[in-house]
Design an enzyme around this catalytic site. Structure first.
Site, PDB file in Angstrom:
ATOM      1  N   HIS A  85       0.773  -1.262   0.000  1.00  0.00           N
ATOM      2  CA  HIS A  85       0.000   0.000   0.000  1.00  0.00           C
ATOM      3  C   HIS A  85       0.795   1.298   0.000  1.00  0.00           C
ATOM      4  CE1 HIS A  85      -3.243  -2.720   0.988  1.00  0.00           C
ATOM      5  NE2 HIS A  85      -2.793  -2.932   2.197  1.00  0.00           N
ATOM      6  N   ASP A 243       3.392  -8.596   1.123  1.00  0.00           N
ATOM      7  CA  ASP A 243       3.875  -9.479   2.194  1.00  0.00           C
ATOM      8  C   ASP A 243       2.863 -10.558   2.583  1.00  0.00           C
ATOM      9  OD1 ASP A 243       2.196  -7.611   3.408  1.00  0.00           O
ATOM     10  OD2 ASP A 243       3.719  -6.844   4.786  1.00  0.00           O
TER      11      ASP A 243
END
Ligand code: ADP
Length: 477
Positions: A85, A243
């Site tokens: 993000h 991740d």
């Protein structure tokens, strides 16, 4: 020259730039990392300088090669992963225009409202799988446009954190579908940038890089980056993934029915899906998986093992976990009517409410410390079950196995409570290597080191005997 035998996973997390080397049997050969810091120049802001990421990553790569004695030209391919993000904004020449606005930055509440107003909340969830959230990338772009117009005017490229490492390694602007789907500008079903969302938010499509699947090769290490890192110029780099998706690849959560559950300070429920399913109210996140043709749901509990941590530190003066476990085990399931609500830091799934609060309900004079402890373990388990319920309602079907990791997985009692409350077989997986391991696996698939790609991606490595739900295990609740 003998064939190269190693794969490198690179993870740019919020706290460290990490380089992990595995061999072609999946064994970890070595790991090195450089610590990173976060700056908060104003309330709600959270920023990092990408120059620190690159310097830290280059140092970690050199260190892991040096410490393992593996030559740069023995590395067959590289996979990237990292914090999702974050907005990396670059000019025409690839120069960073301002500090990166990170996933946990909270400055964009007004821009989230603006996005809902421009697109419509329902439509937004239909297209990208998620409601507007302050941490995501799109509202940060709108914030820069509104507050730093002189910087916005110079912008020509948008990248995510791990893709900045890719740029420095190869000179290529590229992204993968899993990370891309966390920007709020992605068409979840088509696994591509959404022309409709870009147009509605008035953002230039040319700023957004080509997207690739996780194991697809996006470019090669340049001569300059080779000189800085000790890698071989020409080493292929694959798309990788954010991740969460890369971590899920590492624990084998790539097929429907297998759910990865992380019981760390926060709790994450990750369920792979075979189609672009969404929870219509946006109460679960829906993203592309790092595995081609797969998607995933994600639920986040903010205080999972963090609830136990708080309880242990504040109310038991740091009693040993084993003592607390033994006392709680002596109490029957249901803690004799005592309920704990684990919303100590607000909540995300299924109650997206920063003002949600924790509570004990039903205290009587019969209750002692064992009850309090057990109720915390049970309250967290039931809070996590809410995510499983939403995932089931959104069409995923039965959960066959839960793969548990994180600090809370060390408690045998908590594992059994989770198996009982979630009603599924539960195995503990050893994921000390984290997301970098999944990124290295994706590199191995992309470099065709493992022809049986499915088998490798579904790699099982449970570290403990499974826990099965016990009849009556969630009695009284
Ligand atoms: P983080 O999300 O911070 O990386 P970890 O996965 O390292 O978290 O887990 C830390 C948490 O694990 C702590 O909150 C602590 O309460 C919990 N924990 C550590 N050891 C045990 C144990 N033996 N039993 C239960 N919980 C534990």
């Amino acid at each position: 020259m003998s064939a190269p035998h190693y794969l490198l996973g690179l993870d740019v997390s919020t706290t460290a730039a990490k380089a992990l080397l595995i061999d072609d049997t999946g064994q970890v050969a070595g790991v090195a990392s450089t610590l990173l810091t976060v700056s908060s120049p104003r309330p709600l802001w959270s920023e990092q300088d990408p120059a620190d990421w690159w310097a830290g990553m280059a140092a970690a790569i050199r260190q892991v090669l040096r410490e393992t004695g593996v030559a740069g030209d023995a590395v067959a391919a590289i996979g990237l992963t990292g914090q999702m993000h974050g907005l990396v904004l670059l000019d025409d020449a690839g120069r960073v225009l301002r500090p990166v606005i990170l996933w946990n930055d909270q400055r964009t509440a007004a821009e989230c409202d603006e996005i809902r107003a421009r697109v419509g909340r329902e439509r937004l969830i239909q297209i990208c799988g998620n409601d507007a959230l302050t941490g995501f990338t799109a509202p940060k772009l709108l914030w820069v446009r509104a507050h730093e117009p002189e910087i916005y005017a110079q912008a020509r490229h948008v990248l995510l954190p791990k893709d900045y490492i890719r740029l420095r390694l190869s000179g290529d602007y590229a992204m993968d579908c899993a990370d891309g789907s966390g920007t709020m500008l992605f068409d979840l079903g088509r696994r591509a940038w959404s022309a409709e969302l870009l147009a509605a938010l008035d953002l230039p499509a040319a700023w957004f890089p080509p997207v690739y699947e996780g194991p697809a090769v996006t470019g090669i290490v340049s001569a300059g980056a080779a000189a800085e890192t000790g890698l071989r110029a020409g080493t292929p780099i694959v798309g990788g993934g954010g991740d969460q998706a890369a971590q899920a690849v590492g624990v084998g959560a790539v097929a429907p029915g297998i759910v990865a559950l992380t019981l760390g300070t926060s709790g994450v429920v990750f369920a792979a899906t075979q189609a672009a399913l969404v929870q219509p109210e946006g109460r679960l996140h829906a993203f592309c998986h790092a595995v081609p043709g797969r998607w995933h749901f994600m639920g986040v509990m903010l205080s999972a093992a963090g609830s136990l941590q708080w309880y242990r530190e504040r109310l038991t003066a740091g009693a040993p976990f084993a003592t607390l476990d033994a006392e709680a085990e002596a109490v029957p399931p249901g803690s004799e009517g005592l309920l704990f609500l684990p919303y100590l830091t607000g909540e995300r799934t299924p109650h997206p409410d920063p003002l949600a609060r924790g509570a004990w309900v039903g205290l009587t004079v019969r209750h002692g410390r064992g009850h309090l402890t057990r109720s915390v373990l049970e309250g967290v388990a039931f809070g996590l079950r809410d995510s499983f319920t939403l995932i089931g309602e959104a069409g995923l079907g039965d959960v066959r196995q839960v793969r548990l990791s994180g600090g809370g997985a060390r408690s045998p009692l908590w594992r059994q409570i989770l198996a009982d409350v979630l009603g599924a077989e539960l195995v503990t997986v050893n994921t000390t290597e984290g997301a970098a391991y999944g990124a290295a696996l994706l590199a191995g698939v992309g470099a065709a080191i493992w022809p049986q790609r499915g088998r490798r991606l579904r790699r099982d490595h449970p570290a403990d005997r499974p826990h099965h739900p016990q009849p009556g295990g969630d009695n009284g609740l």
